[in-house]
Design a protein around this motif. Structure first.
Motif: not given
Ligand code: PLP
Ligand code: COI
Length: 343
Positions: A224-230, A237-243, A278-283
């Protein structure tokens, strides 16, 4: 015919359904999708998927609404991602039309397995593409199988929507910066099993990967991806190695609708202590709040918010996403493909 599934007790796992849909690529073209009732795939022992991991898959969901109709969420995005995964692994992908037709057919044929509205469960759709040619040389297959099966599923994490605890992983990478992390291929998941099992054994729900090169930036969180609120920002994150997560893409749009600033950028791990949520997200993960982040190398636990409950923006994003998926809210961007729509 009814099933005897206890919908509200479903976890995230495989449940046998009635049919799966298959198409084969041979002699330069895809066959018409066929309906199968076997759960098994006859395959040559030298197939490229078995030895060289020439495989890609997708994950998407169908939801039953209050109106009895079934909605498949953002299916075309999954078709596009499978095309990118196939390109990286040198496979021939089904085009968008074939991908979508097979998914719709898989849901239609297994309609009795689409969980009822109100149970929180949904029908997970798993399109899979594999190289099937018999080969020993390391080169791409010339024949492929595309199969779509479905399984009714409940929550991915046992916590449901309560905050999960995650552990930082610095000792194994799931993918290299210029490698396969940005596509959805089986090898990434094989490479993540050791971290996942170690995290589970240590009592954590998931692994938070740092970037493979410097271990300085946050990458993603298990599958799952990562997100945060602030400070009024949705940060991811923007990264070449994440889905590139379709759920995250959706949350970015919803966050912007809510007036949050959307920051898709490198996210330093050192920012962790400043996040309000903070949290994770995905199908599979949907939106899961993160309550605690344990860094075993520093021997430090970061508590996000109060550590025990989801923060207000996370709740709002979760509610908005679920409302669209289940058909409780309008779908102005046309994300859902509605089935059983005929009068
Ligand atoms: N990251 C990884 C490694 C995944 O396996 C998934 C699941 O598909 C995601 C992120 C989330 O992507 P999506 O929201 O498209 O399901
Ligand atoms: C998904 O969220 O669809 C995934 O693929 C996650 C996982 C079960 C591999």
């Amino acid at each position: 015919m009814e099933t005897n599934i206890k919908w509200a007790e479903l976890g995230f796992g495989y449940v046998k359904t009635d049919y799966n849909i298959r198409s084969e690529f041979r002699d330069g073209r895809w066959s018409e999708p066929e309906v199968h009732d076997s759960e098994y795939i006859p395959m040559h022992m030298a197939a490229t998927c078995l030895h060289y991991g020439q495989e890609a898959f997708e994950g998407l969901k169908a939801f039953r609404g209050k109106d009895g109709r079934v909605r498949i969420f953002r299916m075309v995005e999954n078709a596009r991602r499978m095309i990118r995964s196939a390109e990286y692994t040198q496979m021939v992908a089904p085009d968008e039309e074939l991908f979508c037709r097979a998914c719709v057919e898989a849901v239609r044929r297994n309609e009795r397995f689409v969980p009822p509205y109100g149970t929180g469960a949904s029908l997970y759709i798993r399109p899979t593409l594999v190289g099937t040619s018999a080969q020993v040389g390391v080169k791409p297959a010339t024949e492929f199988l595309f199969v779509v099966f479905v399984s009714p599923v409940g929550p991915y994490f046992k916590e449901g929507f309560r905050p999960i605890s995650v552990i930082i992983e610095r000792h194994h990478d799931r993918a290299a910066p210029l490698g396969t992390g940005k596509v959805k291929v089986g090898g990434n998941y094989a490479a993540s099993l050791i971290s996942g099992e170690q995290a589970k054994a240590a009592g954590y729900s998931n692994v938070l990967y740092l970037d493979a090169k410097e271990k300085r930036y946050i990458d993603e969180c298990g599958a799952a991806n990562f997100f945060a609120i602030r400070d009024g920002a949705y940060i991811t994150p923007k990264s070449s190695s994440i889905l590139p997560s379709i759920t995250n893409m959706t949350l970015r749009e919803l966050a912007a609708d809510f007036g949050l600033r959307v920051e898709e950028r490198e996210v330093e791990f050192s920012e962790m202590s400043s996040f309000e949520e903070a949290g994770t997200c995905g199908t599979a993960a949907v939106v899961s709040p993160i309550g605690k982040v344990f860094d075993p190398d520093e021997g430090r636990t970061y508590v996000v918010g109060d550590g025990e409950s989801a923060g207000p923006w996370t709740v709002r994003l979760y509610d908005a996403l679920r409302a669209i998926q289940f058909g409780d809210a309008p779908d102005p961007r046309g994300w859902n493909t509605v089935l059983f729509n005929e009068e």
